[in-house]
Design a protein around this motif. Sequence first.
Motif, short mmCIF file in Angstrom:
data_model
loop_
_atom_site.label_atom_id
_atom_site.label_comp_id
_atom_site.label_asym_id
_atom_site.label_seq_id
_atom_site.Cartn_x
_atom_site.Cartn_y
_atom_site.Cartn_z
N PHE A 189 -22.12 -8.00 -71.88
CA PHE A 189 -22.58 -6.85 -71.11
C PHE A 189 -22.57 -5.65 -72.04
O PHE A 189 -21.54 -5.31 -72.61
CB PHE A 189 -21.68 -6.60 -69.90
N GLN A 190 -23.73 -5.02 -72.23
CA GLN A 190 -23.86 -3.86 -73.10
C GLN A 190 -23.30 -4.14 -74.50
O GLN A 190 -22.52 -3.37 -75.06
CB GLN A 190 -23.17 -2.64 -72.48
N LYS A 272 -24.49 -9.30 -63.49
CA LYS A 272 -25.93 -9.53 -63.67
C LYS A 272 -26.73 -8.98 -62.48
O LYS A 272 -27.78 -8.35 -62.65
CB LYS A 272 -26.18 -11.04 -63.81
N GLU A 275 -26.87 -5.24 -62.80
CA GLU A 275 -27.85 -4.88 -63.83
C GLU A 275 -29.27 -4.99 -63.29
O GLU A 275 -30.10 -4.12 -63.53
CB GLU A 275 -27.69 -5.79 -65.06
N ASP A 276 -29.55 -6.06 -62.56
CA ASP A 276 -30.88 -6.26 -62.00
C ASP A 276 -31.25 -5.13 -61.05
O ASP A 276 -32.43 -4.80 -60.90
CB ASP A 276 -30.96 -7.60 -61.26
N LYS A 278 -30.23 -2.07 -61.42
CA LYS A 278 -30.08 -0.81 -62.18
C LYS A 278 -28.83 -0.04 -61.75
O LYS A 278 -28.83 1.20 -61.67
CB LYS A 278 -31.33 0.06 -62.03
N THR A 280 -25.88 -0.14 -63.48
CA THR A 280 -25.03 -0.44 -64.63
C THR A 280 -23.75 0.40 -64.65
O THR A 280 -22.73 -0.04 -65.16
CB THR A 280 -25.80 -0.24 -65.95
#
Length: 293
Positions: A189-190, A272, A275-276, A278, A280
């Motif tokens: 992640f990132q 996940k 993230e999908d 947005k 974050t």
Amino acid sequence: MADKTVDRGPWTGCAVMFLQSLCPGVNLLSLFKDREQGKFIVFKVIKLTLIDSAGGLGGYEILKVHDADPFLGVEVKFEDVSACQQFLESYSSGAVQQSLSQHACRLLTLPHEFTVETQLKASTHILDLCLDKLELCLQHIHLSQPERLRDEEIDHLEEQLQIQARGPAPQPTPITQEECPVPGNCFKFQNKVFEDRMLTAGDVQSFSNGVGRHWKHVGRALGKSCRALKGLAIDNLAYEYEREGLYEQAYQLLSRFIQAEGRAAKLSRLVKALEDCKLTSLAENILEIQPRE
């Protein structure tokens, strides 16, 4: 608390939250004024508290953080009545003060419990005196229109938060150099590797506090690989727990995911999905507050 307002038209308003630490040796005003790193940490505490209490990242913005000795004043412009209403309900219940204390204790690495005194005003009205009248508080905030654009200092602090959320810039590597594989029990992640694990009660609480009105979007993202969240499952959850509010709806969503998936209800799947959608910053918050094994 009064019945929820049904007005969802164009709406703006402004409120100022005043903060004062009650812990010896911790002065929020001095931290914000005197040290660059202290300024950023105090701002991050305030930002994370608003994310927790106003239902996510949207519907409001911080215009200015100013000296109101002995208090630190935080001027907030609300651009959505739902976000403002949820913030007021969180403030009235003590959730705002609790969130402030938790984030300050963690980010300032304090060895003891952090307590903070707060006061909420809209123009000359002290809203702490009428928190049991939700519609009146909303009216006072709506009538208190912001008189300034966002302060340049806040722009800079918001940019710092975004940079931190993205993580350090990846370093260029030679084309011939192969990227180190991520171990099977970890996820990325990132550009950072985290150990994967089953979701915990702490994860569920952090998610429920921060996701706000976006919980349905996350549910549908999780539903792509979880049969229990497909079809009308999300709408049924929303209907079943509508009276309990957004926190409970989000809580029940993850609880159902964990119950259905068992050992496969992993942290990586939630990250996940965030993230999908947005979200974050919320994923970063969940990863940061959890103890890493």
